[in-house]
Design a protein around this motif. Sequence first.
Motif, short mmCIF file in Angstrom:
data_model
loop_
_atom_site.label_atom_id
_atom_site.label_comp_id
_atom_site.label_asym_id
_atom_site.label_seq_id
_atom_site.Cartn_x
_atom_site.Cartn_y
_atom_site.Cartn_z
N LEU A 285 3.50 -5.44 -11.95
CA LEU A 285 3.34 -5.00 -10.56
C LEU A 285 3.27 -3.49 -10.44
N VAL A 288 -0.26 -2.97 -10.80
CA VAL A 288 -0.97 -3.47 -9.62
C VAL A 288 -0.86 -2.49 -8.47
N THR A 289 0.35 -1.98 -8.26
CA THR A 289 0.56 -1.08 -7.13
C THR A 289 0.18 0.35 -7.45
N ASP C 179 5.65 -11.74 -5.10
CA ASP C 179 4.83 -10.61 -5.55
C ASP C 179 4.32 -9.84 -4.34
N ILE C 183 4.81 -5.92 -3.39
CA ILE C 183 3.69 -5.00 -3.15
C ILE C 183 3.85 -4.31 -1.80
N ARG C 204 10.65 -7.78 -11.83
CA ARG C 204 9.70 -7.33 -10.82
C ARG C 204 10.18 -6.05 -10.14
N GLN C 207 9.76 -3.09 -12.24
CA GLN C 207 8.37 -2.71 -12.44
C GLN C 207 7.87 -1.75 -11.35
N ILE C 208 8.34 -1.94 -10.14
CA ILE C 208 7.81 -1.09 -9.06
C ILE C 208 8.72 0.06 -8.69
#
Lengths: 307, 434, 245, 326
Positions: A285, A288-289, C179, C183, C204, C207-208
Motif C-alpha cells: 500500500l 499504491v499510495t 485497503d 488509502i 498494512r 506500509q503507509i
Amino acid sequence: MSSDLTAPVAREKTTGLHIGDAKPGVAKTDPIIIADGVRRTFGGLTAVDVEHLEIPRGAITALIGPNGAGKTTLFNLLTGFDKPDSGAWTFEGHSLSGVPAYKVARLGQVRTFQLTKALGLLTVLDNMKLGAKGQVGERFWQSLFPFLWRKQDHQIEERAFELLKKFKLDEKSDDFAASLSGGQRKLLEMARALMSEPRLVMLDEPMAGVNPALTQSLLEHILDLKDEGMTVLFVEHDMHMVRHIADWVVVMAEGRVVAEGDPISVMKNPEVVDAYLGAHQEIDLGVVTGRYPAADAGKNKASKESK
Amino acid sequence: MPTLALIVAFLATMLAFTFLAGVGSASADEIDTDKYQYRISGNVQLDGKPLENIALTIAGNGVDTTVKTDKNGQWAVGVPEKNATYTVALDENTLPTGIAVVNDADATDETPNIKDAEVGPGGRVTVNFFIGEGERHVTSFADQLVERIVNGLRFGLMLALAAVGISLVYGTTGLSNFAHGEMVTFGAVMTLVFSRGVGLPIYLAVPIALVLSGFIGYVMDAGLWRPLRRRRTGIVQLMIVSIGLSLAARYTFQYFIGGSTTQLVGADQRPIQLFGSVSMSIIDMVSVVISIVVIVAFAMWLLFTRIGKATRAISDNPSLAAASGIDVDRVVRIVWIISSALAGLAGVLYAYYRPGIKWDMGAEFLLLLFAAVTLGGLGTAFGALIGAVVIGLIVEVSTLWIPADLKFAAPLLVLIIILLFRPQGILGRRERVG
Amino acid sequence: MSAAATAELVVDIQNVVAGYLPGVDILNGCSLQARRGELIGIIGPNGAGKSTLLKSIFGQVNVRSGSITLEGRDITSLRANQLVALGVGMVPQTNNVFSTLTIEENLQMGLYQRPKAYDERLEFVTSIFAELGKRLKQRAGSLSGGERQMVAMSRALMMDPKVLLLDEPSAGLSPVRQDEAFIRVSEINKAGVTCIMVEQNARRCLQICDRGYVLDQGSDAYTGTGRELLGDPKVTELYLGTLGE
Amino acid sequence: MDWIQILSNSASSIISPATLAYALAALGLAVHFGFAGLLNMGIAGFMAIGAYGYAIGILTFGLPWWAAALLGLVASAVFALILGIPTLRLRGDYLAIVTIAAAEVLRLLFLTTAFDKVTGSADGLFGYHASFRASNPIPEGTYGFGPWEYREVDWWVRILGIIALILAIITVWRLMASPWGRVLKGIREDEEAVRALGKNVFGYKLTALVVGGVIAAAGGIVYALPSSVNPGVYVTSLTFFVYTALLLGGAATVFGPVIGSLIFWVLQTVLGNVLPAAVQAGYLPFMTSIQAQTLKFILVGIALMLIVIFRPQGILGNKKELTFVK
C-alpha cells in the motif's frame, strides 16, 4: 503442571480430524457440533451466514477472523444467547435450534464471554460454586432445609478449591470477584465454567486483556482441557496463540466460513491471508499510495525473505 | 405458548368482570360526592314511582361521569365548580320499553333528555326530567365516537407536550425522570399563584409560569442532575433519586396549596357546540391551538436548528457527540429547560382539562406519560409524540366500552401488552450479548 | 516524509501512566511524538494499550502522570469539546456515526463549533470522499460498514483538525474495504492533516505510515519508520510474524 | 410540648401494625430489588392484593379470617405470575414502568364503581373483623406497660404481625444463605453469566417475584387487620415510602428492611407529633398544623434522595455490596 514458571512444553496436536479436503464446511470424523444454514442479520447487515460447519470432538478448534467477522455472533447463536433468522444445528446429536441458553449449558456446552462476566459482588468461591450443576440446594423448597444440601455443597466447595488452586486463585477465594484483576477474572470465568463439568468449552477471546505473564498459563489451561477429554472451541484474533494450541482452525470473514484446516496449512491458505492481511497481500500500500518508491518496497520484501 | 395463553386468559377474565359489572352493579347512586364539595342531584320517577338503574351522564368543566339511580330513583354527582353549568343527559336506553323523556307543556326541545344544570352560589342543584310514553332521543354511536376522538386528540396533544420532554431527557441523560409529573404540576401551580394569588390576568400569568418552569428545569439540572452525572451515578440510582424528588415536590405543593382542588380563571366557560355532539369552550379551543403550534415549533427546532440536531446527536451517541465538539453539558441543560417549560405548559392545559389544580395532579399524569414514551420507544422524541396521541385516544375512546373511572387503566394495560411483544420497546434496539 | 521528520512537534506525549480502574494502570510510561504532516501508526498485541493511548490523548481515560501537549500547550485531561476547539479530531472504532441522523447532519455535527465554515469544509471533504456528496440526505444507519467508516472520517475532518486520531479504521471491514480505508487515511494525511492511527492490521498500517510505534505492555517498545519496523526481525517476531510466512 | 406523650407515641410505633406491615413489604421488596435486582415499582399493588384479598374473602365469600388471609397470599402469588411472565424479560427501566403501571391498573380496578359491591369502590372495605376478633385467645382487658399498653384486640393484631414477620425473616434468611440465594444474587450481578452456567434465570426471577410478592401481601394483610381497606392507601407513594424504608436499612440485607421500616415509622411518628406540637406552641409561626403534617412527607422525599446519593448501601449494607449494579 500448568504453571507459567515452567517452560511451555510443545504438546502433540490432534490430527486426522476431517474427511476429505480441508475446505470450508468439510465433514469431520467425529463432529460434536454440526451447523447448517445458520444466518443472522442485524437490520440489513448480515452478521453470520454459515452454510455448513462441523466442530471436531476432543480437539481444540480456533475460530479466527478479523473484527466484525461474526465470530462472537456465531458463538451467541450456537449457545442460545441469540436467535438466528434461519438455520439449524446439533450438539452431540441433540438439535439445539430454539433451545434456551440455560438448557444448552446443561447439556454440557458451556461458554465464557469476551468481556468478563465475573459476578463482582459475589465472592470468588461463590462464583465457583455457582458453576456446579445439579445442585439440590438451588431448588426452591429444598433450599430452605440445609440438611438436604449441605453435604453436596461441601463436595462442591472441595472441587471448587481444587480448581481454584490449579488456577492460582485459591488465596482469593473469600474476596469479592470485583477485586480481581482483568486477567484473574478471565481465569475465574474459565474455572467457573469448568465447575459444570462440560463436554464442550467455548471461550470467547480468552486472551483479550490478559497480561502476557498470564497468557502462557491460560494457554496451558486450555491444553489441559483437551487432555482431560473436553472439546474446546475458542474465538481469537491473535494468530500467535492459535498456532500454538489449536488443532483445527476455522476462519471467518464477513459472516462466512472462508477456510478450515490445521493451523499450519490454514496460514498458508490465500483466502486466510486475504481475510487477515487484505486482498492482494503482495501489493504494498505504501507503493499504491505513492509514499514509497517501488524499489524500496522490494528491498523490504527481500530482507524478510532472507530471514 | 403458555405465556400468551395465560395473558389472554387474564385479559378475558378482566373483560368478563367489566361486562358483569356493567350489568350487575346497581348501587352507584352517588359519585364523587366526597371528592368535590358541590353537587348535582335528581330523582327519576315515572308517574310518582321511582325508576332504578337509570343511567345519567354529567359532563362539563372537565367532569364526565356516569351515574345510576338507586332504588328510590335518586342520584347525585359531585362537581368541582360552583357558579358553573354542566350538562346532564339521561340515557333513554336504560328506561323501560316504550318510555322516554318528554317535553313538558308546550316546550319544543328536540332533546329533552339533555338538560343544562347551573350550579349556583349555593353549590347544589337538582335536575329532574319529565318521563312518559314517547319517542327516545339518543346520541348515535357515530356521534359519540367522533366526540371521543376529538377529546382524545385534544388530550393526546397535551400529553405530547410533556412526553417529548421526558423523552428528550431520557435520550440525552438516560434518566427515567419520575419527577416529571411534578414539573407538570409546577406549571399549573405557578399559573394559579400569579393569576389568583398575585392577581395578574391569565395571559400574563401563564407566560410567567412557563418561564419559571424553564428556570426550575435549569436549577434541577445545575443543582442536582449534573453533579450526579459527574459522579457517574448509575441509572437506577438516578431513577430513585428522581422518585425522592417527586415525593418532596409533590408534598411541597400540598404544603402550600392544601389538599383541595382549585380552579383557574375561565375554567367555568360555557362550551360552544361545534358539530355533531362535539362542543368546546373558547379556552379549550385555544388550548388545542397552543398545543399544535408548540409541538410543531418544537419539531422544527429539533429537526432544523443546530441545538436541535445536537440534541438528537447526543440521544443517538453521547460519546461521539462529545468527540464532535458538542458541549454535552450545555445541550443537556437546554434540554432540561425546554422539557421543563413544556411540562409546565402541559400542566396549565391539564388544569383546564381536568379541570382544577390539585397537589398530586402530576402523579396521575406521570404514568400516562410513561405509557406514551414507552409506546413510542424510550428516548425518541417523535416516538413519544405519536405515543402520546395514541394514549390520548385510548383514554377517551375506551370510555365507549368501559366505565369512565377506568379510562386511565386502559392505556396502562395497552402498554403492558405491547411490551409483551416487543420487550425492548417499540423502537428500542436489542443489544448484542458478550 | 523527510520534510515531516524535521517539522515542528504537534503532539508530544511524555511518560503517560493511565488506566480506567483505580490501581490498574493500562499505560505505564508511554511516550509518542507526532510532527506536523506525519502519519503515525500504533501497533501492538491485544491488551498492549493501543486504544487506551488514543483515549488518553482525547481525555477519555484518567491520566495519572506524564504529560500530553498539543503544539506546546498542555492538553492533559481536557474535555472532548475543548480538545475539538483546539483542533483534535477523533474517529472512534465502533459506534462512530450518528445512525439516526442523515449523512449531512453527521457532517454538520462534525463542525458543530464553527457552522459557518460548512460549505468550505464540505468541499474539502468531498474532494477526498466524493461519493458522500451525492448521498447527503441518506440516513447513516442505513450504510454499510465501509461507508460508515467514511462518514466517520468525514465527520472528523469537517472540523479541520490539526491532528486526527483514528482508532482501528480497518476494524470490521472486508479486506478490499480495509485497503480502501488505508488509502483514504493516506489521502487525508497527504492533504496536510497530521494523523495518529491505531491498527490491528499491523502490516498494512506500517506500509503507509511515516513512523510507527510498537506498544507492548503499556509502553512504547519499538519505534522507527514504517519501513524499518516492517523489516525489523524483533518486531516481526513480536507482532508481525504470526501469519503468512 | 408534651415530650412524654411524644416519646410514648414514638415508642409505641415500634410495634404498630403499620410498622410491621412496612417491614413485611420492605422485606418482600428486598427479595425483589435487593437480592434479585428486579426493579419492582408495584409493591403497593402486592400489598393491595393482600389487603383486598383478605377483606373480600371475608365479606364476599364468607371465609373465616385465616382462610381469607390465605386467599390474599394466594392472590398475590397469582398476581406475581401474571405480572412476571410477560415482564421479567424487560430491561430494568422498562420493568419499573410496567410494574408501576400494573399496580396503578389494579388500584383503579379496586376504585372503580363498576365493582362497587365487591370492592366498595372509593369507600373501601370495612367491618370484616368479627371472625378475627372471635379467634383471639387473649381474654378481654388491657395489657402491657408504659407506651406498650394495648387492648386484647390490638395485642392479637401485633402478635400475629410479629409472628408473620419472624416467619418471613427466617424464610428470607434461609433462602439467601442457600445455593438458591446464591443463584439469585448471581442473576442480580449479571444474568447472562448465570444463564451461561445452565441456570433457568427466568424461573428464578419468577420465583423471587412470587416469594417477595407474597411477603409484601402479608404486609398488606397486617395493615388491614386492625382497621379498614382504603383504596387511597395503595397509591404509588406507598411504593416509594416502602423503597425509602428499604434503602434506609439496606436493600441487600435481611434485617435492613426491618430496621429501615422501624426507623421510618418512628421518625414519622416523632415528626407527626413534634411538628404540630411545635406549631401549636408557636415555634413555627409560618406554618399551620396541617402543613406541619405535610412537611414530614416532604422530608421523606428528601431523605430518600440523600440516602440514595450518599449511602446507597443503607445502614446495615456493606459498602462493597451495594446493590445498584446496573
